[in-house]
Scaffold this active site. Sequence first.
Site, PDB file in Angstrom:
ATOM      1  N   LYS A 115      42.959  35.768  47.211  1.00 31.12           N
ATOM      2  CA  LYS A 115      44.043  35.097  46.493  1.00 31.12           C
ATOM      3  C   LYS A 115      44.214  35.790  45.144  1.00 31.12           C
ATOM      4  CE  LYS A 115      44.215  31.959  43.551  1.00 31.12           C
ATOM      5  NZ  LYS A 115      45.215  32.644  42.712  1.00 31.12           N
ATOM      6  N   GLU A 168      31.997  35.737  38.353  1.00 34.17           N
ATOM      7  CA  GLU A 168      32.115  36.771  37.311  1.00 34.17           C
ATOM      8  C   GLU A 168      33.066  36.223  36.263  1.00 34.17           C
ATOM      9  OE1 GLU A 168      30.557  39.533  37.067  1.00 34.17           O
ATOM     10  OE2 GLU A 168      29.840  40.036  39.071  1.00 34.17           O
ATOM     11  N   CYS A 228      36.797  41.847  30.454  1.00 37.84           N
ATOM     12  CA  CYS A 228      35.732  40.838  30.339  1.00 37.84           C
ATOM     13  C   CYS A 228      34.472  41.371  29.677  1.00 37.84           C
ATOM     14  CB  CYS A 228      35.393  40.306  31.723  1.00 37.84           C
ATOM     15  SG  CYS A 228      35.001  41.630  32.882  1.00 37.84           S
ATOM     16  N   GLU A 241      36.034  33.999  23.584  1.00 34.81           N
ATOM     17  CA  GLU A 241      36.669  35.178  24.173  1.00 34.81           C
ATOM     18  C   GLU A 241      38.154  35.179  23.814  1.00 34.81           C
ATOM     19  OE1 GLU A 241      37.305  35.296  28.500  1.00 34.81           O
ATOM     20  OE2 GLU A 241      36.360  37.262  28.475  1.00 34.81           O
TER      21      GLU A 241
HETATM   22  P1  NAD Z   1      41.607  32.157  35.423  1.00 31.93           P
HETATM   23  O1  NAD Z   1      40.243  31.575  35.549  1.00 31.93           O
HETATM   24  O2  NAD Z   1      42.670  31.322  34.857  1.00 31.93           O
HETATM   25  O3  NAD Z   1      42.133  32.602  36.877  1.00 31.93           O
HETATM   26  C1  NAD Z   1      41.442  33.530  37.669  1.00 31.93           C
HETATM   27  C2  NAD Z   1      41.842  33.330  39.122  1.00 31.93           C
HETATM   28  O4  NAD Z   1      41.321  32.085  39.572  1.00 31.93           O
HETATM   29  C3  NAD Z   1      43.342  33.256  39.355  1.00 31.93           C
HETATM   30  O5  NAD Z   1      43.629  33.839  40.609  1.00 31.93           O
HETATM   31  C4  NAD Z   1      43.607  31.756  39.372  1.00 31.93           C
HETATM   32  O6  NAD Z   1      44.773  31.418  40.085  1.00 31.93           O
HETATM   33  C5  NAD Z   1      42.360  31.236  40.042  1.00 31.93           C
HETATM   34  N1  NAD Z   1      41.938  29.890  39.672  1.00 31.93           N
HETATM   35  C6  NAD Z   1      42.047  29.297  38.457  1.00 31.93           C
HETATM   36  N2  NAD Z   1      41.464  28.087  38.494  1.00 31.93           N
HETATM   37  C7  NAD Z   1      40.961  27.917  39.742  1.00 31.93           C
HETATM   38  C8  NAD Z   1      40.252  26.870  40.393  1.00 31.93           C
HETATM   39  N3  NAD Z   1      39.944  25.751  39.761  1.00 31.93           N
HETATM   40  N4  NAD Z   1      39.884  27.049  41.679  1.00 31.93           N
HETATM   41  C9  NAD Z   1      40.187  28.196  42.333  1.00 31.93           C
HETATM   42  N5  NAD Z   1      40.890  29.214  41.782  1.00 31.93           N
HETATM   43  C10 NAD Z   1      41.266  29.073  40.494  1.00 31.93           C
HETATM   44  O7  NAD Z   1      41.423  33.529  34.640  1.00 31.93           O
HETATM   45  P2  NAD Z   1      42.541  34.581  34.177  1.00 31.93           P
HETATM   46  O8  NAD Z   1      43.165  34.091  32.932  1.00 31.93           O
HETATM   47  O9  NAD Z   1      43.393  34.938  35.340  1.00 31.93           O
HETATM   48  O10 NAD Z   1      41.611  35.870  33.855  1.00 31.93           O
HETATM   49  C11 NAD Z   1      41.005  36.099  32.631  1.00 31.93           C
HETATM   50  C12 NAD Z   1      39.543  35.678  32.677  1.00 31.93           C
HETATM   51  O11 NAD Z   1      38.854  36.389  33.711  1.00 31.93           O
HETATM   52  C13 NAD Z   1      38.820  36.019  31.401  1.00 31.93           C
HETATM   53  O12 NAD Z   1      37.996  34.945  31.015  1.00 31.93           O
HETATM   54  C14 NAD Z   1      37.957  37.206  31.777  1.00 31.93           C
HETATM   55  O13 NAD Z   1      36.809  37.377  30.998  1.00 31.93           O
HETATM   56  C15 NAD Z   1      37.630  36.894  33.194  1.00 31.93           C
HETATM   57  N6  NAD Z   1      37.213  38.117  33.893  1.00 31.93           N
HETATM   58  C16 NAD Z   1      35.898  38.280  34.251  1.00 31.93           C
HETATM   59  C17 NAD Z   1      35.483  39.454  34.866  1.00 31.93           C
HETATM   60  C18 NAD Z   1      34.051  39.673  35.261  1.00 31.93           C
HETATM   61  O14 NAD Z   1      33.792  40.565  36.071  1.00 31.93           O
HETATM   62  N7  NAD Z   1      33.097  38.938  34.737  1.00 31.93           N
HETATM   63  C19 NAD Z   1      36.411  40.450  35.127  1.00 31.93           C
HETATM   64  C20 NAD Z   1      37.735  40.259  34.739  1.00 31.93           C
HETATM   65  C21 NAD Z   1      38.124  39.075  34.133  1.00 31.93           C
END
Ligand code: NAD
Length: 482
Positions: free
Chosen positions: A182, A256, A290, A386
């Site tokens: 997704k 992650e 991240c 962050e």
């Molecule tokens: P987000 O958590 O809002 O969304 C990430 C994904 O999860 C999206 O596809 C979203 O639709 C889905 N999602 C959101 N809530 C959900 C839930 N309750 N259940 C299932 N799916 C859900 O994050 P974002 O704003 O898209 O991305 C930025 C974040 O991602 C930052 O905090 C960044 O640090 C993190 N990130 C981490 C890594 C890593 O490897 N540790 C890598 C890249 C980004």
Amino acid sequence: MAVSSTVERDSLYIGGEWVSPASDRRFEVVNATTEEVFGSVPEGVEADIDRAVAAARRAVDEDGWATAEPSERAAVLGRFADAVERRGSELAQTVSRENGMPLSLSEQFEAGYSVALLRYYAGLAAALEVEERRPSPLGFDSLVRREPLGVAAGIVPWNFPVVLSMTKIAPALAAGCAIVLKPSPGTPLDSYVIAEAAEEAGVPAGVLNWVPGGREIGRHLVAHAGIDKVAFTGSTEAGREVGATCGRLLRPCSLELGGKSAAVILDDADVDEVLQGLAFASLANNGQNCAASTRILAPASRYDEIVAALTDFCSDLRIGDPLDPATQIGPLASREHRERVEGYIETGRGEGRITTGGGRPPGAGWFVEPTVFADVGNDARIAREEIFGPVLVVIRYADDDDAVRIANDSDYGLGGTVWSRDGERARAVARRIVSGTVGVNGYVLDLNAPFGGVKDSGIGREYGPEAMAGYQRLKSIYLPAG
Ligand code: NAD
């Protein structure tokens, strides 16, 4: 290949076919640089997730993907890598338009590194020994088997949509799992390019399925009865919810999540070299990274020199169209995200001293100037939370022990860097940093080494053989009678 100006997609890639979506809802995809709509895709709904999970289940339960010889899966991954490589330019341009990633990075990382990931896991699949006969101290043998977990759910954010998908697809397929992905609503178009590559490569039906959508269908996928493992990348807040659901269901998951990593500049560091390295380690992808080292820890003895050099360096970075190969800083991925980053800059004005940036360049696009805050304490919000943009804070420390203490005084632990002319001294400091990964005089993700977080940065590891092990379950067959 250049990407055409508008990209309209009408179907979903499920079960090895391009199928009509269950609803007529659609997402528009907006170009981060022009703020104009440049494409749209169907918005997946629960019925689409149900179909995708059913197709993935058939692939592993009935059609033999889970029981195929690992060498067969290696061959599929190798062909898939070739097909993705042929689309490298299209993939890179698509991502750069979707989220503003400078083309130099999307070509090298989203396209190039993704291909390398597929080839790396093809190699691990080729060498995979599913069953090991192990002698027991009790005088008999056991068979220890590494069996695929089954069907995985992969949920990815918008910042590195291709690589973060591949860090799930490649080890999952190598292990013999099928996967339902997704992507984030902001970056669904690249997933179509990957699906076309899978189709061309002859990835068996149902092994790889994509349903773009928001958090509601994400929740549905995480809790779906047909899912055996969840691989989630995203914010810490969402990760906690995903982890809670998986805990309730006793479902394996990897999370992650976010980070607020430290760049520890030791007092003997060559500042020019540090700055060249920080361009990637701290500001790659416009700071939407991240593992970025966004807390710059500078020794008190050289604090003013480092602040001045970092200020000059950041004010000279070339901001512009991410499709221009010379661009170093592109726009942020969305209007909402820029508002969030600017909110932190406003907060920071009361917590430190801005030495460069803080504003928006004129014109369209969700740009934010690279911004440096000096005289910031490690307890400031801009030092603890962050920000996920091109915003750095410079924190003063007294000696190496103090630097380690400040680096570890964080809710997160994902990345980090140590900079010194003395490699052994830097490695000694790196060993003391509480984090899943640390780079010495640079930060480059190693395909062959596990990557992941501690504390609020998550649990589980991607990359390396450890990631493939995360898609396997161990089974012991005891042979007490020979
Ligand atoms: P987000 O958590 O809002 O969304 C990430 C994904 O999860 C999206 O596809 C979203 O639709 C889905 N999602 C959101 N809530 C959900 C839930 N309750 N259940 C299932 N799916 C859900 O994050 P974002 O704003 O898209 O991305 C930025 C974040 O991602 C930052 O905090 C960044 O640090 C993190 N990130 C981490 C890594 C890593 O490897 N540790 C890598 C890249 C980004």
